[in-house]
Design an enzyme around this catalytic site. Structure first.
Site, PDB file in Angstrom:
ATOM      1  N   GLN A  87      80.294  99.572  46.289  1.00 42.82           N
ATOM      2  CA  GLN A  87      79.987 100.072  47.311  1.00 42.82           C
ATOM      3  C   GLN A  87      80.823 100.006  47.967  1.00 42.82           C
ATOM      4  O   GLN A  87      81.819 100.390  48.956  1.00 42.82           O
ATOM      5  CB  GLN A  87      79.054  99.680  47.785  1.00 42.82           C
ATOM      6  CG  GLN A  87      79.330 100.391  49.272  1.00 42.82           C
ATOM      7  CD  GLN A  87      78.607 102.117  49.885  1.00 42.82           C
ATOM      8  OE1 GLN A  87      78.954 102.417  48.091  1.00 42.82           O
ATOM      9  NE2 GLN A  87      79.110 102.655  50.088  1.00 42.82           N
ATOM     10  N   GLU A  88      81.150  98.307  48.543  1.00 41.30           N
ATOM     11  CA  GLU A  88      82.435  97.956  49.662  1.00 41.30           C
ATOM     12  C   GLU A  88      84.487  98.308  48.606  1.00 41.30           C
ATOM     13  O   GLU A  88      84.526  98.407  50.061  1.00 41.30           O
ATOM     14  CB  GLU A  88      82.216  96.344  50.310  1.00 41.30           C
ATOM     15  CG  GLU A  88      81.050  96.026  50.622  1.00 41.30           C
ATOM     16  CD  GLU A  88      81.302  96.184  52.160  1.00 41.30           C
ATOM     17  OE1 GLU A  88      82.058  97.610  52.258  1.00 41.30           O
ATOM     18  OE2 GLU A  88      80.465  95.584  53.069  1.00 41.30           O
ATOM     19  N   SER A  89      84.649  97.920  47.925  1.00 40.50           N
ATOM     20  CA  SER A  89      85.367  98.190  47.615  1.00 40.50           C
ATOM     21  C   SER A  89      85.780  99.095  46.163  1.00 40.50           C
ATOM     22  O   SER A  89      87.809  98.797  45.714  1.00 40.50           O
ATOM     23  CB  SER A  89      86.498  97.204  47.837  1.00 40.50           C
ATOM     24  OG  SER A  89      85.869  95.983  46.627  1.00 40.50           O
TER      25      SER A  89
END
EC number: 4.2.2.n1
Length: 497
Positions: free
Chosen positions: A313-315
């Site tokens: 989700q972050e990267s």
């Protein structure tokens, strides 16, 4: 009565000396506004609590106006003290009170009315007032189409002055002014069909439109206008001159443009990118970092697949990513978080994963002991995204509404309220983009479900990278339509979203 012979001469000398002293004292100049600020060591600034001006997120204080004025305070070598106004009228009232804030930084437009309330700096941002409506409704194309529509704008705003001028020409135009809402509230009201139209500046619409898919621009109302800072009319020119010199400087050295790009440029949103893309990344990216996820998760007693879902989700499992806000690496850690977690190189995938795992475990441990699983995990994810203070605000709102503050299903209903003035004005930590953690948690749960499915015992380890891996609903030769991704159903122990 007896007098000493030399009394009168001495008295006269004393009176003359006293008079000269008083005259000299009167000649001493009072410190200028700028000198007072530097002597006090504090720059008091009043602003609005909104996405385009000032708010707090998990990284701390932020916002376009905040960053611009923080750099100004740093240039002066003083501490910045931010105060937030209840509404625009309150902002100018506070500035004009004796001992009030010396600077207003809130995306202000210089108007004829406001010239009586303040003096304005050089401009730093050009915006266009826009009429917005709800998609699916008849689109207004000119001011004449405003007749018969319910229009609400911020009380005391430049938009209210524009509508007043239009009404003078076309009396049938009706509109309302409200001091109980902010721009985000107005956009939500249009998006949900509660009102027909509102006026917003182009920068605020660009920043918020992603959260309101039904909002559309009807037309631009007038020419572009310039936002400026304001100082109280009774002050001398020293502070205003310093402000103008600063704004000219950041315009020339590129600082202002970088801030504009960060807040108003194109922002890549990592939403649910589709089961097909996720399946491809499972094969091509995850195997490189799977051992790091497993090792760090085991150390922090976290499910490695949940940790991997956070990383995606972050990267999207890209270790060299750097956002415009300064977060970096596979787990997109802020500089402060990285330092606190012992990470020396955020672009090192192993360190980033270790730091992310440690931080998530820390956030989870800070939650109220009464919160049980699986809600504890979902609430920890929300706190990881938005910050513990804002999560506590949402929990208190849930409790006040008779809901369970320890249940994710109840708290997630309250989080979007943190973006609505009616609610965040009553909270301790103020405005937050409350819709973001709801999407953040939902996306991670989707990724976690798929990871759980594909890492059953028969698919452990290197088999995840098998080219024959199949995710339910995904034809690997034909990407599915992005509007209808198919993911495995949540397992029984996980509450439905």
């Amino acid at each position: 009565m007896f007098f000493r012979p030399d009394f009168r001469p001495r008295c006269a000398k004393w009176l003359i000396a006293t008079g000269l002293f008083l005259m000299l004292g009167a000649c001493v100049e009072k410190p200028t506004t700028l000198e007072r600020v530097k002597e006090d060591g504090v720059l008091r600034v009043i602003t609005r609590n909104s996405p385009a001006t000032y708010f707090q997120d998990r990284n701390g204080e932020t916002g376009f106006e905040y960053e611009l004025v923080k750099r100004f305070a740093d240039d002066l070598g003083v501490e910045l003290k931010i105060e937030t106004a209840d509404n625009l009228d309150d902002l100018f009232d506070q500035m004009n009170k004796p001992g009030g804030p010396v600077l207003g930084a809130a995306g202000l437009i210089e108007t004829s009315k406001r010239k009586q309330q303040a003096r304005f700096s050089h401009s730093y941002l050009e915006v266009t007032p826009q009429v917005v409506y709800r998609n699916g409704q008849s689109r207004p194309t000119d001011p004449g189409d405003l007749v018969g529509k319910r229009i609400v704008v911020l009380k005391g705003s430049a938009h209210a002055e524009q509508l007043a001028a239009l009404k003078a020409q076309t009396p049938a135009i009706e509109y309302e002014e409200s001091d109980a809402v902010e721009v985000v509230d107005l956009l939500r009201m249009v998006d949900e069909g509660q009102i027909d139209l509102t006026l917003v500046d182009s920068n605020e619409l660009a920043m918020n439109q992603v959260y309101f898919p039904n909002v559309r621009v009807a037309f631009d109302l007038g020419e572009a206008r310039e936002q400026r800072w304001a100082v109280a009319p009774g002050e001398d020119n020293s502070l205003l001159n310093e402000i103008n010199a600063y704004l000219d400087k950041v315009e020339k050295n590129g600082t202002l443009q970088r801030l504009k790009d960060r807040y108003y440029g194109h922002v890549d949103v990592l939403g649910y990118v589709g089961a097909y893309t996720f399946a491809q990344h499972l094969q091509e990216r995850l195997p490189k970092y799977e051992k790091h996820f497993q090792t760090s998760a085991k150390k922090e007693q976290v499910d490695w697949r949940l940790l991997a879902a956070i990383g995606y989700q972050e990267s999207m499992w890209q270790p060299a990513v750097t956002s415009k806000t300064g977060v970096r690496g596979l787990m997109m850690l802020t500089q402060n978080t990285a330092q606190a977690m012992g990470v020396t190189n955020r672009l090192d995938a192993r360190q980033s994963i270790q730091g992310g795992a440690k931080y998530f475990a820390y956030v989870k441990d800070q939650l109220d002991d009464k919160i049980q699983e699986p809600d504890r995990t979902w609430l920890a994810l929300a706190s990881y995204n938005i910050g513990g203070g804002h999560l506590e605000d949402a929990r208190k709102l849930a409790e006040n509404e008779g809901l369970n503050p320890n249940k994710w299903l109840d708290v997630k209903k309250m989080l979007p309220r943190l973006a609505q003035k009616k609610w965040y004005s009553k909270t301790r930590y103020g405005y937050a983009r409350g819709g973001e953690p709801v999407h953040f948690v939902a996306n991670i749960r989707r990724y976690y479900d798929i990871l759980t499915w594909v890492t059953q015992p028969q698919l452990e380890g290197s088999q995840v990278a098998d080219g024959n891996l199949h995710v339910p609903g995904v034809d690997k030769t034909q990407p599915p339509a992005p509007t209808a991704p198919v993911v495995p159903a949540s397992s029984p122990e996980k509450p439905a979203l």
